[in-house]
Design a protein around this motif. Structure first.
Motif, PDB file in Angstrom:
ATOM      1  N   CYS A   1       0.843  -1.199   0.000  1.00 48.76           N
ATOM      2  CA  CYS A   1       0.000   0.000   0.000  1.00 48.76           C
ATOM      3  C   CYS A   1       0.877   1.247   0.000  1.00 48.76           C
TER       4      CYS A   1
ATOM      5  N   CYS B   1      -7.820   2.698 -10.230  1.00 54.40           N
ATOM      6  CA  CYS B   1      -8.571   2.863  -8.985  1.00 54.40           C
ATOM      7  C   CYS B   1      -7.719   2.456  -7.792  1.00 54.40           C
ATOM      8  N   ASP B   2      -8.269   2.655  -6.595  1.00 54.76           N
ATOM      9  CA  ASP B   2      -7.495   2.433  -5.369  1.00 54.76           C
ATOM     10  C   ASP B   2      -7.107   0.979  -5.151  1.00 54.76           C
ATOM     11  N   ASP B   3      -7.695   0.054  -5.909  1.00 60.65           N
ATOM     12  CA  ASP B   3      -7.308  -1.346  -5.774  1.00 60.65           C
ATOM     13  C   ASP B   3      -6.136  -1.707  -6.670  1.00 60.65           C
TER      14      ASP B   3
ATOM     15  N   CYS C   1     -14.506   4.014 -10.788  1.00 56.99           N
ATOM     16  CA  CYS C   1     -14.007   3.606  -9.468  1.00 56.99           C
ATOM     17  C   CYS C   1     -15.126   3.530  -8.433  1.00 56.99           C
TER      18      CYS C   1
ATOM     19  N   ASN D   1     -11.217  -0.595  -1.684  1.00 63.79           N
ATOM     20  CA  ASN D   1      -9.792  -0.339  -1.492  1.00 63.79           C
ATOM     21  C   ASN D   1      -9.270  -1.304  -0.426  1.00 63.79           C
TER      22      ASN D   1
ATOM     23  N   GLU E   1     -12.864   5.722   5.005  1.00 62.62           N
ATOM     24  CA  GLU E   1     -11.771   6.681   4.804  1.00 62.62           C
ATOM     25  C   GLU E   1     -11.653   7.648   5.968  1.00 62.62           C
TER      26      GLU E   1
ATOM     27  N   ARG F   1      -3.253   3.493  -1.193  1.00 59.01           N
ATOM     28  CA  ARG F   1      -3.753   2.815  -2.381  1.00 59.01           C
ATOM     29  C   ARG F   1      -2.901   1.584  -2.645  1.00 59.01           C
TER      30      ARG F   1
END
Length: 232
Positions: A34, A57-59, A66, A71, A79, A87
């Motif tokens: 991450c 995207c955050d993945d 997204c 995530n 969050e 991320r």
């Protein structure tokens, strides 16, 4: 030799009681890394350019949108529940091998080996020096973290929960009802027994009285008959 190896695979000592040497372990999957920014991902796992109409995207993967994408670096938190939003770098496509695999420090060995494979740790470094990457926490401020989420704490039963109190109440009511019924039943049974004793003595007395009445009536009839004969 084969027998010693088989014993070592099942135990920590061989047939002679000597500590078994640590064996190599292959085919291990690296944990997700991450980062605060995708630019911090190592070259080995840096996100690829997305095709037209898609976005990273955050993945760590490309998607048309997204929205709704989970995530993994939030570890189930919102969050608002973390100090910094990290991320995920794309998952490493390969596997790694660990020399002298030690189950007691397997996570430390895995993280070190993966970091070394990605060029983040010197090739001559040892596992004792660590991977240089922190473990995930919800208040982390480091540039990158291993996506090793904390294990959810198992809820311990205190026997004071609402359903426990309700259960106690139901059992308590049942016990009270049972005791009340037992007392009532005992009283009624004693009363019934006394009635049976009274009723069982009544027939003998009544029969005796009846016999006496018959005798008296017979004597009267005999006396009347004698008087009638004298009149004649």
């Amino acid at each position: 030799m084969c027998a010693q190896l088989c014993v070592c695979l099942a135990n920590s000592v061989d047939v002679n009681g000597k500590t078994c040497p640590l064996l190599d372990r292959a085919g291990l999957t690296c944990p997700v890394l991450c980062v605060r920014s995708f630019n911090d991902c190592p070259a080995e796992i840096k996100p690829a350019s997305c095709s037209d109409g898609q976005q990273i995207c955050d993945d760590g993967s490309c998607h048309d949108s997204c929205s709704g994408i989970v995530n993994p670096c939030l570890c189930g938190f919102a969050e608002s529940g973390v100090t910094n939003v990290y991320r995920a770098c794309p998952a490493y496509g390969g596997t790694v091998s660990i020399k002298r695999y030690d189950p007691s420090i397997k996570q430390q060995q895995l993280e070190f080996t993966c970091a070394q494979r990605w060029g983040m740790v010197a090739s001559n470094a040892t596992v004792d020096s660590g991977s240089g990457i922190a473990t995930w926490t919800n208040n982390a401020t480091e540039t990158m973290l291993w996506n090793v989420c904390p294990t959810a704490q198992e809820t311990k039963l205190t026997f004071k929960e609402t359903f426990c109190l309700a259960f106690y109440g139901i059992i308590g009511v049942e016990v009270v009802l049972y005791l009340a019924w037992h007392i009532y039943k005992s009283i009624r049974e004693r009363h019934a027994a006394s009635l049976r004793q009274v009723c069982s003595s009544l027939p003998a007395k009544m029969v005796g009285s009846a016999d006496k009445g018959v005798y008296m009536n017979s004597d009267k009839r005999d006396t009347s008959a004698e008087a009638f004969e004298h009149m004649d």
